[in-house]
Write an enzyme that holds these catalytic residues in place. Structure first.
Site, PDB file in Angstrom:
ATOM      1  N   ILE A 663     -16.771  57.897  18.038  1.00 29.01           N
ATOM      2  CA  ILE A 663     -15.729  56.955  17.602  1.00 29.01           C
ATOM      3  C   ILE A 663     -16.303  55.659  17.046  1.00 29.01           C
ATOM      4  CG2 ILE A 663     -13.810  57.823  19.003  1.00 29.01           C
ATOM      5  CD1 ILE A 663     -14.557  55.761  21.109  1.00 29.01           C
ATOM      6  N   GLY A 666     -23.025  51.408  16.351  1.00 29.96           N
ATOM      7  CA  GLY A 666     -23.324  49.975  16.296  1.00 29.96           C
ATOM      8  C   GLY A 666     -24.778  49.758  16.592  1.00 29.96           C
ATOM      9  N   GLY A 667     -25.155  48.509  16.612  1.00 34.80           N
ATOM     10  CA  GLY A 667     -26.551  48.162  16.796  1.00 34.80           C
ATOM     11  C   GLY A 667     -27.158  48.709  18.071  1.00 34.80           C
ATOM     12  N   PHE A 668     -26.349  48.870  19.085  1.00 36.38           N
ATOM     13  CA  PHE A 668     -26.908  49.284  20.373  1.00 36.38           C
ATOM     14  C   PHE A 668     -26.786  50.782  20.597  1.00 36.38           C
ATOM     15  CE2 PHE A 668     -25.453  44.887  20.995  1.00 36.38           C
ATOM     16  CZ  PHE A 668     -26.702  44.321  21.153  1.00 36.38           C
ATOM     17  N   ALA A 670     -24.462  54.719  19.573  1.00 31.28           N
ATOM     18  CA  ALA A 670     -23.209  55.345  19.162  1.00 31.28           C
ATOM     19  C   ALA A 670     -22.250  55.435  20.350  1.00 31.28           C
ATOM     20  CB  ALA A 670     -23.489  56.734  18.613  1.00 31.28           C
ATOM     21  N   LYS A 685     -20.988  54.853  25.611  1.00 34.93           N
ATOM     22  CA  LYS A 685     -21.926  54.290  24.640  1.00 34.93           C
ATOM     23  C   LYS A 685     -23.334  54.747  24.984  1.00 34.93           C
ATOM     24  CE  LYS A 685     -21.469  50.212  22.760  1.00 34.93           C
ATOM     25  NZ  LYS A 685     -21.647  50.309  21.307  1.00 34.93           N
ATOM     26  N   ASP A 781     -23.766  39.187  19.022  1.00 32.56           N
ATOM     27  CA  ASP A 781     -23.419  40.121  17.950  1.00 32.56           C
ATOM     28  C   ASP A 781     -21.907  40.233  17.820  1.00 32.56           C
ATOM     29  OD1 ASP A 781     -23.890  41.803  15.852  1.00 32.56           O
ATOM     30  OD2 ASP A 781     -24.351  43.566  17.071  1.00 32.56           O
TER      31      ASP A 781
END
Ligand SMILES: *[C@@H]1O[C@H](CO)[C@@H](O)[C@H](O)[C@H]1NC(C)=O
Ligand SMILES: *[C@@H]1O[C@H](CO)[C@@H](O)[C@H](O)[C@H]1NC(C)=O
Ligand SMILES: *[C@@H]1O[C@H](CO)[C@@H](O)[C@H](O)[C@H]1NC(C)=O
Ligand SMILES: *[C@@H]1O[C@H](CO)[C@@H](O)[C@H](O)[C@H]1NC(C)=O
Ligand SMILES: *[C@@H]1O[C@H](CO)[C@@H](O)[C@H](O)[C@H]1NC(C)=O
Ligand SMILES: *[C@@H]1O[C@H](CO)[C@@H](O)[C@H](O)[C@H]1NC(C)=O
Length: 935
Positions: A663, A666-668, A670, A685, A781
């Protein structure tokens, strides 16, 4: 003959101590009772049986000719459990360091009237450090040594510690302490050692600390050793001059401490400094000349600051073991005092100081770029002047360190012009090993003098203007392992005598104008693993080489016969070929190869104690690996998680992290959606993480994140940490993220109420993170994709604390900007200095997007040229009085215009370049709240 009198005396002697010591015995047994796990059976002899004398129990020492316990020493005994509430009444010393005790530090320990030394370092103690409520008598009257390092203590450093007037050593390093260093500590007049490194301390360093008139060691930060807990202390402002110039101070250690300002320009008192590390701060101004008066100064790291001006001539460079001023803006010609004699005063008086000096300085020397090439670090010196603007002739540095030392000198990336004279190599005399880097200057002339330095092990002079041929006598440098002369103007042939260099591992002569053939004798060089002669005018055959098989090392020599390395048999497709050439030109690949080779070479030359350190790390890593595998498949949850939340269910419900469940990214990492039970959804995450550094620290950090609850923050429900995967589990929000919401604003009308709610929700979440939660969190962020929405368009901030989490637990934590281009505050992008005001900036950008329906770097801005963002656009429209054009069309038509304009003003102040103008998040949230009631 025993008379009744004698017998009576004997009886009394036996009974008196027994009676008075029963309390001691009880306390010892209570300690044993509190120990829940004693795998090594250390306390097995501690028994209540009356026949056993507690003075003989393991770790117990009694006062002479009495049964009162004087000391309990049980370090590194693998004991677990809580600490007991009471201590033996006449206890002088308690050492339970390096165990596994948990729970708080009992207040009674700090209130003991007799205790002189308390060492609880390296346990799992937690909670804040509390003192018993103060009554008439001050606590801890005798306490001289307090060591609580490497625990999980939280909260602030209590000012009440200042009541322990006898304190000489205070070690609170490696905890989770936050807030300011209390001013009251300046009242500790006897303090010799203060170590608060590796905590989360903030605020200004109090000038009152100068009241510690005996202070010898001050360690404010220490990000040095890899594999250990990282440093989060980030102080504000400058190092107070009064503190920097405490006359007794010998070790001042505050690298990467976020300090700015200038160094004190003069001092009133004599100087005892031996080791100063203020590297990687934001210190500006000149290097103060008074440092030259510190005759015992042997370690000085001022690297990576903004220092300018020249090196003070008074500085006794020749006596310094470590001097690092690299990455500043220092300039000017280079003077070093000539007739210096080193003070021979050793640190003899104070074992404590010596211990700190050795530990801190040793780490820095081990970490130098020449690695173990310099051998035994007790006989090594390193001077790093690289990456400045030093100009003029090369300095002549005379060392005064005795015979048989090894020496590394880095002068690369400066503006030295002039030539290489024999005088430059004066430091070679009597040395056992030398490494010199002169790359990226404007040096010219010949390299003939190089061969006079017979101790040379590494010589780099790439990217200069050296010309002429490489002298034959270079073949006499028997210790030479690395020679890098790339990118000069060298001509002539490659001498056959290179083959005498039996130790040679790296030879880079690329990008010169060398001609002739490569001597066949090169095949005798058994160690040679990087041999780069690309882009010269060489001809003839490539000799057989033992290691080097990479054909890119020979390209750019049209007359050289084709390379027959293993790579040669692979037919190169044109694109493949181009890629290789690009790599060559970037010279990226070869650099990393050299690094590999140097590292490999290091292993062979390593001295025994460095070996021991390596073994230690290997052991530690194994230990960590073991912990990881042990934890495989476990999901740790915070309060109120249903039983469906387990590892197997998560894997099943995400179809093993299938793309259908994805869904967001991002930087950290999926994020996946997982329906664990009908109607019970979570978001998972999966963290994009490399190798782990500190599992304990990860646990501590994540537990902190798990505790943080706010109406407008996504809730962290649990986490899993395994060998291959680490993921965090959050509550699932069905409304998507703000990025899609803004994107859809073009096609769908949004109302003022929706915009207003989202704006206030996010502002409140951020204000909470900045001001109300402990520890305070800077998000770093903020962007629309990190703001999630529920069905009713309430907004929730996600990914908070992850920037720090990644930094804490990764071996190669980046110090780069963590944010996203287009949202990052200008000062953060340019200096990497993060503050809550950088979040305010990013929030302002999000607010602008939310009102306009445009993105920060909207394609429609391209007409205005590079660097034009929504911030510049908004500013432009406001200046030109075209404010109404800023808002998303539907919004301007329907919303209260005054409030909309006010909100734009808020966003404009948030995105101001001046930190002083930018409001705090708390002010923003308050202002937004007011807006509800206005007009
Ligand atoms: C250390 O103590 C904790 C409880 O605080 C326990 O879970 C853990 O197993 C202990 N570790 C060792 C090595 O004894
Ligand atoms: C604990 O601290 C005391 C006092 O500073 C010191 O003497 C002792 O050696 C320390 N214990 C360990 C294991 O380092
Ligand atoms: C030096 O002494 C003067 C006067 O005694 C004092 O005002 C100043 O603060 C001192 N400077 C430092 C760095 O201690
Ligand atoms: C000097 O300091 C910089 C960081 O500020 C570091 O990268 C470099 O390796 C240091 N030089 C030496 C010789 O240790
Ligand atoms: C070095 O540069 C300085 C000024 O930049 C110049 O005056 C001097 O002549 C140069 N020296 C050499 C040897 O090129
Ligand atoms: C290289 O040296 C030659 C003379 O040998 C000279 O003509 C040329 O300008 C030099 N090139 C550079 C870039 O210094």
């Amino acid at each position: 003959m025993a008379t009744p009198y004698h017998l009576l005396l004997l009886l009394l002697l036996l009974l008196v101590p027994l009676a008075s010591s029963s309390a001691d015995r009880e306390v010892l047994l209570a300690l044993k009772e509190a120990v829940t796990n004693d795998p090594a059976a250390v306390l097995s002899a501690w028994s209540s049986s009356s026949s056993s004398d507690h003075c003989h129990w393991r770790g117990v020492t009694c006062h002479p000719s009495s049964s009162a316990v004087a000391a309990i020493d049980l370090p590194a005994a693998s004991l677990s459990g809580a600490l007991p509430a009471l201590l033996p009444p006449r206890l002088l010393r308690l050492d339970l360091s390096l165990n596994n005790f948990s729970g708080p530090v009992p207040a009674a320990f700090l209130a003991s009237p007799t205790l002189r030394a308390l060492n609880l370092s390296s346990n799992r103690l937690s909670g804040p450090l509390t003192f018993p409520p103060s009554n008439s008598s001050p606590p801890c009257p005798a306490l001289a040594h307090l060591r609580l390092a490497a625990n999980f203590l939280v909260g602030q450093i209590p000012a009440a510690l200042a009541q322990c007037r006898a304190l000489r050593v205070l070690d609170l390093s490696r905890n989770v302490l936050e807030g300011a260093l209390p001013r009251a500590l300046g009242r500790l007049a006897a303090l010799r050692v203060l170590d608060v490194s590796r905590n989360s301390l903030t605020d200004r360093i109090p000038q009152e600390l100068a009241g510690c008139r005996d202070l010898a060691v001050l360690v404010l930060t220490d990000p040095a050793s890899p594999g250990d807990q990282p440093e989060f202390n980030a102080f504000l402002g400058l190092l107070p001059p009064e503190v920097a110039t405490i006359p007794t101070l010998q070790v001042l250690w505050a690298p990467r401490a976020n300090l700015d300002g200038r160094l004190p320009s003069y001092r009133n008192s004599s100087c005892s400094l031996r080791a100063v590390n203020l590297g990687q701060n934001y210190i500006a101004g000149p290097v103060p000349p008074w440092l030259g008066e510190c005759g015992d100064l042997t370690f000085l790291d001022l690297s990576s600051n903004s220092l300018e001006g020249s090196m003070p001539a008074q500085l006794n460079i020749g006596c310094m073991k470590y001097l690092n001023v690299s990455r500043n803006s220092l300039s000017g010609p280079f003077l070093s005092s000539m007739d210096s004699v080193c003070s021979s005063r050793l640190i003899d008086d104070d074992v404590l100081v010596y211990h700190y000096y050795q530990g801190l300085v040793g780490n820095a020397l081990i970490g130098n770029p020449f690695g173990s090439m310099l051998g035994d670090i007790t006989r090594a010196a390193v001077h790093d002047f690289s990456n400045n603007g030093f100009a003029g002739a090369l300095p002549s540095i005379d060392l005064h360190l005795g015979e048989n030392y090894s020496y590394g000198l880095l002068l690369n990336s400066n503006a030295f012009n002039g030539t290489l004279s024999g005088g430059f190599f004066g430091f070679c005399k009597g040395a056992s090993g030398i490494a010199v880097n002169l790359s990226s200057n404007q040096l010219s002339g010949s390299l003939d003098m190089v061969s006079t330095c017979t101790a040379l092990q590494a010589f780099e002079a790439a990217e200069n203007k050296f010309s002429g041929s490489i002298s034959h006598s270079i073949g006499d440098l028997h210790l030479l392992r690395s020679l890098i002369l790339s990118g000069n103007n060298l001509t002539g042939e490659i001498a056959g005598r290179f083959a005498n260099l039996a130790a040679l591992e790296v030879l880079m002569l690329d990008h010169n104008r060398l001609s002739g053939s490569i001597p066949p004798s090169f095949s005798e060089l058994a160690q040679l693993s990087v041999f780069d002669v690309s882009f010269n005018n060489l001809s003839g055959d490539i000799p057989y080489l033992r290691h080097s098989a990479d054909c890119t090392f020979f390209v750019g020599n049209p007359l050289l016969s084709s390379c027959l390395g293993p790579n040669a048999s692979v037919p190169l497709s044109p694109s493949n070929n181009r890629q290789k050439w690009t790599q060559r030109l970037g010279r990226h690949m070869t650099r990393s190869k050299i690094l590999m080779v140097i590292v490999a070479a290091a292993a062979t030359a390593i001295v025994s104690f460095i070996l021991a350190i390596v073994l230690f790390f290997v052991y530690e890593r194994r230990k960590r690996a073991k912990i990881v595998s042990f934890r495989r498949k476990a999901v740790v949850t915070f309060a109120d998680a249903p039983p469906e939340l387990n590892f197997d269910n998560l894997i099943r419900a995400t179809s093993n992290f299938s793309i259908q469940n994805l869904i967001g990214t991002g930087g950290f990492g999926a994020t996946y959606k997982a329906e664990l039970a009908p109607g019970y959804l979570v978001a998972v995450k999966r963290l994009a993480m490399g190798r782990f550094q500190g599992l304990q620290q990860f646990d501590a950090e994540i537990a902190t994140l798990g505790r943080i609850r706010h109406r407008n923050l996504v809730t962290l429900i649990g986490y899993h940490i395994g060998a291959s995967d680490t993921f965090l589990i959050y509550n699932y929000l069905s409304g998507g993220n703000l990025e899609s919401f803004i994107h859809e604003m073009g096609s769908k009308r949004v109302s003022w109420a929706e915009v207003y709610t989202i704006a206030t929700d996010v502002a409140q979440a951020l204000a909470f993170l900045h001001c109300a939660c402990t520890p305070r969190i800077i998000h770093r962020d903020i962007k629309p994709s990190n703001i999630l929405l529920d069905e009713d368009l309430n907004a929730y901030l996600s990914d908070f604390g992850l920037a720090r989490l990644i930094e804490v637990t990764q071996t190669h934590a980046t110090t780069d900007v963590a944010g996203t281009f287009g949202y990052v505050a200008p000062e953060y992008a340019t200096t990497c200095r993060v503050s809550d005001k950088s979040d305010v900036y990013s929030f302002g950008v999000v607010l602008l997007e939310l009102m306009s329906g445009k993105r920060s770097l909207d394609p429609s801005f391209s007409q205005f040229g590079d660097g034009f963002t929504i911030v510049t656009w908004g500013r432009m429209l406001m200046q030109e009085d075209r404010t109404s054009e800023f808002f998303s069309p539907g919004l301007w038509d329907t919303a209260p215009k005054y409030r909309l304009t006010e909100m734009l003003k808020i966003a404009a102040s948030c995105t101001s370049e001046s930190l002083a103008i930018r409001p705090s998040m708390r002010q923003v949230a308050a202002r937004l709240k007011q807006l509800r009631n206005e007009q």
